[in-house]
Motif scaffolding. Structure first.
Motif, PDB file in Angstrom:
ATOM      1  N   ASP A   1      -0.437 -12.366  -7.729  1.00  0.00           N
ATOM      2  CA  ASP A   1      -1.609 -11.491  -8.273  1.00  0.00           C
ATOM      3  C   ASP A   1      -2.424 -12.417  -9.223  1.00  0.00           C
ATOM      4  OD1 ASP A   1      -0.218  -9.103  -7.595  1.00  0.00           O
ATOM      5  OD2 ASP A   1       1.067  -9.507  -9.293  1.00  0.00           O
ATOM      6  N   THR A   2      -2.225 -13.746  -9.550  1.00  0.00           N
ATOM      7  CA  THR A   2      -3.291 -14.494 -10.177  1.00  0.00           C
ATOM      8  C   THR A   2      -3.470 -15.751  -9.142  1.00  0.00           C
ATOM      9  OG1 THR A   2      -1.279 -15.818 -11.264  1.00  0.00           O
ATOM     10  CG2 THR A   2      -2.017 -13.823 -12.231  1.00  0.00           C
TER      11      THR A   2
ATOM     12  N   THR B   1       0.876  -1.389   0.156  1.00  0.00           N
ATOM     13  CA  THR B   1       0.044  -0.075   0.010  1.00  0.00           C
ATOM     14  C   THR B   1       0.961   1.175   0.001  1.00  0.00           C
ATOM     15  OG1 THR B   1      -1.751  -1.113   1.146  1.00  0.00           O
ATOM     16  CG2 THR B   1      -1.902   1.460   1.505  1.00  0.00           C
TER      17      THR B   1
ATOM     18  N   ASP C   1       1.081  -0.059  -4.883  1.00  0.00           N
ATOM     19  CA  ASP C   1       0.666  -1.085  -5.654  1.00  0.00           C
ATOM     20  C   ASP C   1      -0.568  -1.687  -4.840  1.00  0.00           C
ATOM     21  OD1 ASP C   1       0.084  -3.693  -6.835  1.00  0.00           O
ATOM     22  OD2 ASP C   1       2.452  -3.708  -7.411  1.00  0.00           O
ATOM     23  N   HIS C   2      -1.605  -1.092  -5.111  1.00  0.00           N
ATOM     24  CA  HIS C   2      -3.005  -1.361  -4.371  1.00  0.00           C
ATOM     25  C   HIS C   2      -3.583  -2.801  -4.673  1.00  0.00           C
ATOM     26  CE1 HIS C   2      -3.099   2.695  -2.650  1.00  0.00           C
ATOM     27  NE2 HIS C   2      -2.868   3.214  -3.587  1.00  0.00           N
ATOM     28  N   LYS C   3      -3.333  -3.405  -6.247  1.00  0.00           N
ATOM     29  CA  LYS C   3      -3.534  -4.694  -6.485  1.00  0.00           C
ATOM     30  C   LYS C   3      -2.987  -5.707  -5.615  1.00  0.00           C
ATOM     31  CE  LYS C   3      -3.989  -7.721 -10.424  1.00  0.00           C
ATOM     32  NZ  LYS C   3      -3.608  -7.663 -11.780  1.00  0.00           N
ATOM     33  N   ARG C   4      -1.803  -5.736  -5.488  1.00  0.00           N
ATOM     34  CA  ARG C   4      -0.815  -6.682  -4.684  1.00  0.00           C
ATOM     35  C   ARG C   4      -1.543  -6.429  -3.147  1.00  0.00           C
ATOM     36  NH1 ARG C   4       3.875  -9.238  -4.604  1.00  0.00           N
ATOM     37  NH2 ARG C   4       3.474  -9.806  -6.811  1.00  0.00           N
TER      38      ARG C   4
ATOM     39  N   ALA D   1      -4.251  -5.765  -2.013  1.00  0.00           N
ATOM     40  CA  ALA D   1      -5.285  -6.327  -1.813  1.00  0.00           C
ATOM     41  C   ALA D   1      -5.183  -7.799  -1.888  1.00  0.00           C
ATOM     42  CB  ALA D   1      -6.388  -6.089  -2.842  1.00  0.00           C
ATOM     43  N   ALA D   2      -4.306  -8.512  -2.632  1.00  0.00           N
ATOM     44  CA  ALA D   2      -4.005  -9.683  -2.745  1.00  0.00           C
ATOM     45  C   ALA D   2      -3.465 -10.268  -1.355  1.00  0.00           C
ATOM     46  CB  ALA D   2      -3.299 -10.026  -3.904  1.00  0.00           C
TER      47      ALA D   2
END
Length: 344
Positions: free
Chosen positions: A148-149, A91, A95-98, A100-101
């Motif tokens: 991420d996936t 955060t 890198d908000h996607k990472r 969240a993961a």
């Protein structure tokens, strides 16, 4: 090996799609051949090194006591705490996607034997009561699998776990492990055509299986279920692995000419769905300027010598789809119901 259209594992809880009509299938095969030719050319002219990934800050994994049945709860807790710290650092990094993961993995519903949020990430997650399990399945993923996936890979493990829960005999206790214990190659990259990443991953997979036996005891039966490029990893690790079964699905080859060359006492199984594009991959192994490209004999061919089982009409990402022929047979392999496995 990965899908030519994205990540290696689609969310496998989606409904099945109808069998592809022949003209469309032929068009796909021509496209696949063209893509493969481009990849082989890239393997010749490009450095065979890892594709550059963005640097994502995260704390190193926690220092833990050796894995045993009595240390499982403390291990799960420590790794969830580490995932929380990784989310905070991601955060701050923007890198908000990472973030969240990582935050999702920090949830108490996730039982993490290992977590490393640095780079592409490493995750080993348990589904079921591992300490009491008498049958354990370890899933080894293929290309483009990362933090991420991870939700796609996790869906495969959940699907198998639910199937085992519904079909296991009364006195059989099962657990499933999603083992993202290595840096998978990118689908569109030279590394996906060589065994370099698999060779790096093999010692880690061997060590992990040894850890499992310390947790569960020597009588627990462990099966490796390996998908796509993950079958190359399992082929590299097979020697000296204390497992009962190795199942290869959607495989581009293992690097071995025949199952006997894996030098394993485990039963070796293989399957391929009728609509899996991996069938169009040239099953060759060629030397290009000192680098071996390709993985050799097709594991579902008679010359390889695996126990070929039915996988139905599915595609490359359908092997763990709920209700599928392949999932039914994979569950039977894990449960040791080998006489009931449908032959391919």
């Amino acid at each position: 090996m990965g899908r030519t259209t994205g990540a290696d594992n689609q969310l496998l809880t989606q409904p099945a799609t109808p069998t592809t009509p022949r003209p469309e299938r032929n068009r796909r095969r021509r496209t696949t051949r063209t893509t493969l030719a481009a990849l082989i050319a890239a393997a010749v002219v490009l450095p065979l090194s890892a594709a550059t990934r963005p640097t994502i800050p995260a704390p190193p994994p926690p220092t833990l006591a050796p894995l045993t049945a009595t240390t499982l709860d403390s291990t799960y807790k420590a790794n969830r705490t580490n995932a929380t710290e990784a989310a905070a650092m991601a955060t701050t990094h923007g890198d908000h996607k990472r973030a969240a993961a990582d935050d999702t993995l920090a949830s108490p519903s996730h039982h993490l034997l290992h977590f490393d949020g640095r780079g592409a990430g490493r995750i080993t997650e348990v589904f079921g009561d591992l300490a009491k399990a008498t049958r354990v399945a370890v899933l080894v993923p293929g290309s483009d699998t990362s933090i991420d996936t991870y939700d796609r890979f996790r869906a495969t493990a959940l699907s198998l776990h639910q199937r085992l829960d519904n079909t296991a005999p009364k006195n059989t206790r099962t657990a499933v492990i999603a083992w993202l214990g290595y840096e998978t190659p990118a689908t569109i990259s030279p590394t996906v055509l060589t065994s370099g990443r698999a060779a790096q991953a093999a010692p880690q997979l061997r060590d992990f299986v040894a850890d499992l036996h310390r947790i569960t005891g020597p009588l627990t039966r462990i099966s490796l279920l390996c998908h796509s490029y993950g079958t190359v990893v399992c082929g590299q690790a097979a020697r000296r692995l204390d497992v009962s079964d190795i199942a290869l699905v959607g495989s581009p080859g293992t690097g071995a000419d025949k199952a006997a060359d894996l030098h394993t006492a485990a039963r070796v199984w293989a399957a391929r769905g009728a609509d899996d594009w991996i069938a169009e991959v040239p099953h060759v192994r060629t030397d290009f300027f000192g680098t071996t490209v390709g993985f050799g004999t097709d594991p579902v061919s008679p010359t390889f010598g695996a126990r070929v089982f039915a996988a139905g009409a599915g595609g490359h990402s359908d092997y763990f789809r709920p209700g599928s022929v392949s999932l039914t047979n994979l569950a039977r392999i894990v449960l040791g119901e080998t006489k009931e496995v449908g032959r391919g």
